[in-house]
Design a protein around this motif. Structure first.
Motif, short mmCIF file in Angstrom:
data_model
loop_
_atom_site.label_atom_id
_atom_site.label_comp_id
_atom_site.label_asym_id
_atom_site.label_seq_id
_atom_site.Cartn_x
_atom_site.Cartn_y
_atom_site.Cartn_z
N ASN A 74 0.81 -1.22 0.00
CA ASN A 74 0.00 0.00 0.00
C ASN A 74 0.84 1.27 0.00
OD1 ASN A 74 -2.38 1.57 0.16
ND2 ASN A 74 -2.17 1.71 2.38
N ARG A 75 1.96 1.26 0.71
CA ARG A 75 2.81 2.44 0.83
C ARG A 75 4.19 2.28 0.19
NH1 ARG A 75 1.58 6.42 4.64
NH2 ARG A 75 -0.40 6.13 5.72
N VAL A 134 9.20 4.36 -0.05
CA VAL A 134 8.32 4.06 1.07
C VAL A 134 7.68 5.36 1.55
CG1 VAL A 134 8.18 3.10 3.41
CG2 VAL A 134 9.84 2.17 1.76
N ARG A 135 6.35 5.45 1.49
CA ARG A 135 5.64 6.64 1.97
C ARG A 135 5.43 6.50 3.47
NH1 ARG A 135 3.83 5.28 -2.91
NH2 ARG A 135 2.19 3.88 -2.09
N ALA A 136 6.36 7.08 4.24
CA ALA A 136 6.34 6.93 5.69
C ALA A 136 5.16 7.66 6.32
CB ALA A 136 7.66 7.42 6.29
N THR A 137 4.88 8.87 5.86
CA THR A 137 3.75 9.65 6.34
C THR A 137 3.13 10.35 5.14
OG1 THR A 137 4.94 11.74 6.72
CG2 THR A 137 5.01 10.10 8.49
N ARG A 138 2.12 11.16 5.39
CA ARG A 138 1.47 11.91 4.30
C ARG A 138 2.44 12.84 3.60
NH1 ARG A 138 -3.57 16.20 5.16
NH2 ARG A 138 -3.70 16.89 2.97
N PHE A 139 3.41 13.38 4.35
CA PHE A 139 4.31 14.39 3.79
C PHE A 139 5.73 13.88 3.56
CE2 PHE A 139 1.12 16.71 6.33
CZ PHE A 139 0.56 17.49 5.33
N LEU A 140 6.06 12.69 4.02
CA LEU A 140 7.45 12.22 3.97
C LEU A 140 7.53 10.85 3.29
CD1 LEU A 140 10.47 12.37 4.83
CD2 LEU A 140 9.79 11.24 6.97
N SER A 141 8.47 10.74 2.33
CA SER A 141 8.80 9.44 1.72
C SER A 141 10.29 9.19 1.87
CB SER A 141 8.39 9.40 0.25
OG SER A 141 9.14 10.34 -0.51
N ILE A 142 10.65 7.92 2.00
CA ILE A 142 12.04 7.50 2.14
C ILE A 142 12.34 6.51 1.02
CG2 ILE A 142 13.73 6.34 3.62
CD1 ILE A 142 12.06 7.31 6.02
N PHE A 182 6.00 3.91 -17.19
CA PHE A 182 4.98 2.87 -17.17
C PHE A 182 4.61 2.55 -15.73
CE2 PHE A 182 7.38 2.41 -21.04
CZ PHE A 182 6.40 2.18 -22.00
N ARG A 183 3.33 2.44 -15.45
CA ARG A 183 2.85 2.05 -14.12
C ARG A 183 2.02 0.77 -14.26
NH1 ARG A 183 3.00 6.27 -10.30
NH2 ARG A 183 3.68 8.26 -11.19
N THR A 184 2.28 -0.17 -13.39
CA THR A 184 1.43 -1.36 -13.38
C THR A 184 0.21 -1.09 -12.48
OG1 THR A 184 2.64 -2.31 -11.52
CG2 THR A 184 3.40 -2.86 -13.73
N PRO A 185 -0.94 -1.66 -12.81
CA PRO A 185 -2.14 -1.41 -12.01
C PRO A 185 -1.97 -1.88 -10.57
CG PRO A 185 -2.68 -2.45 -14.10
CD PRO A 185 -1.20 -2.53 -13.96
N THR A 186 -2.62 -1.18 -9.65
CA THR A 186 -2.62 -1.57 -8.24
C THR A 186 -3.52 -2.78 -8.05
OG1 THR A 186 -2.27 0.72 -7.59
CG2 THR A 186 -3.03 -0.80 -5.88
N SER A 187 -2.98 -3.82 -7.45
CA SER A 187 -3.79 -5.02 -7.20
C SER A 187 -4.78 -4.77 -6.09
CB SER A 187 -2.90 -6.20 -6.83
OG SER A 187 -2.13 -5.92 -5.68
N ARG A 188 -5.97 -5.35 -6.20
CA ARG A 188 -7.02 -5.15 -5.20
C ARG A 188 -7.46 -6.48 -4.62
NH1 ARG A 188 -11.00 -0.66 -8.12
NH2 ARG A 188 -9.41 0.98 -8.35
#
Length: 242
Positions: free
Chosen positions: A58-59, A83-91, A236-242
């Motif tokens: 997810n993140r 890695v989206r650690a928070t809404r405003f921060l990615s690592i 290119f982006r692969t679709p997000t699996s659901r």
């Protein structure tokens, strides 16, 4: 429309080859550094690249990049895990490899037959990026640590990079285009501030999972020629699996 996506995925290698044939003057990938020389003059460097983005959680997104450096014959490959650690921060930890033949080194360093062997470099990088929006302007600041693993006859060094970027979505013919601009400075251990970079372009969607990104970059580096990049990228982006 689904057929177009399949067609585009199959044709990206041919598209990149065509770009390099048509634009095939001296090309230099975005991250390539070479040993110092006299540093006079400049190089116009049309180049092409492709990126594949695959969500693994997810993140977490896995990103794979491929570059080819025209007549210099210097391949480059990069892998990121954002890695989206928070809404405003990615690592983002990442790895980069590239190789430049002796002929390319001599041209970029502005020396005559000064290099007789190719130059190869491996980089481990990790960055933290803070992102926020003000009146639809998307602003980000990236701070990156780089460990540069140089050839056996050179000492490995540390690098710090700081980049500030601004983007703004625009509606064009019912699609969201995203112009952007950024400035980045590089600091190398033992050498100080060695490189400055200005970059501008636009990301244009051409299908649900495919985008095209033309851009221009100016790069000034101590000891080698200034570089004027004209870049063409496919994302290119692969679709997000659901």
């Amino acid at each position: 429309m689904q057929g177009f996506t399949t067609f585009a995925l199959r044709c990206v290698p041919s598209f990149l080859v065509i770009c390099f044939v048509l634009l095939g003057t001296l090309c230099v990938a975005q991250e390539v550094d070479v040993p110092s020389g006299r540093g006079k003059g400049s190089v116009f460097a049309p180049s092409g690249w492709a990126e594949l983005i695959t969500p693994v959680q997810n993140r977490v997104d896995l990103k794979l990049y491929g570059f080819y450096i025209g007549e210099v014959g210097a391949p480059s490959a990069q892998a990121d895990a954002t890695v989206r650690a928070t809404r405003f921060l990615s690592i983002t930890p990442s790895y980069l490899y590239y190789s430049v033949p002796a002929s390319g080194l001599n041209d970029l360093a502005n020396v005559s037959r000064g290099f007789t062997r190719s130059f190869q470099e491996h980089q481990f990088r990790i960055d933290g990026t803070v992102m926020f929006s003000i009146h639809k302007f998307e602003i980000s600041e990236r701070n990156m640590y780089v460990r540069r693993f140089l050839p056996a006859n050179a000492n490995d060094i540390n690098r710090y990079r700081n980049r500030i970027s601004v983007a703004h979505p625009l509606v064009v013919m019912g699609h969201i285009w995203k112009p952007f601009a950024s400035y980045e400075a590089f600091y190398d251990q033992g050498s100080g501030w060695t490189k400055n970079r200005v970059w501008t372009g636009v990301t244009v969607p051409i299908e649900n999972y495919v985008s095209f990104q033309p851009s221009y970059m100016f790069e000034s580096t101590k000891g080698i020629k200034d570089l004027h990049y004209l870049m063409f990228g496919l994302i290119f982006r692969t679709p997000t699996s659901r």
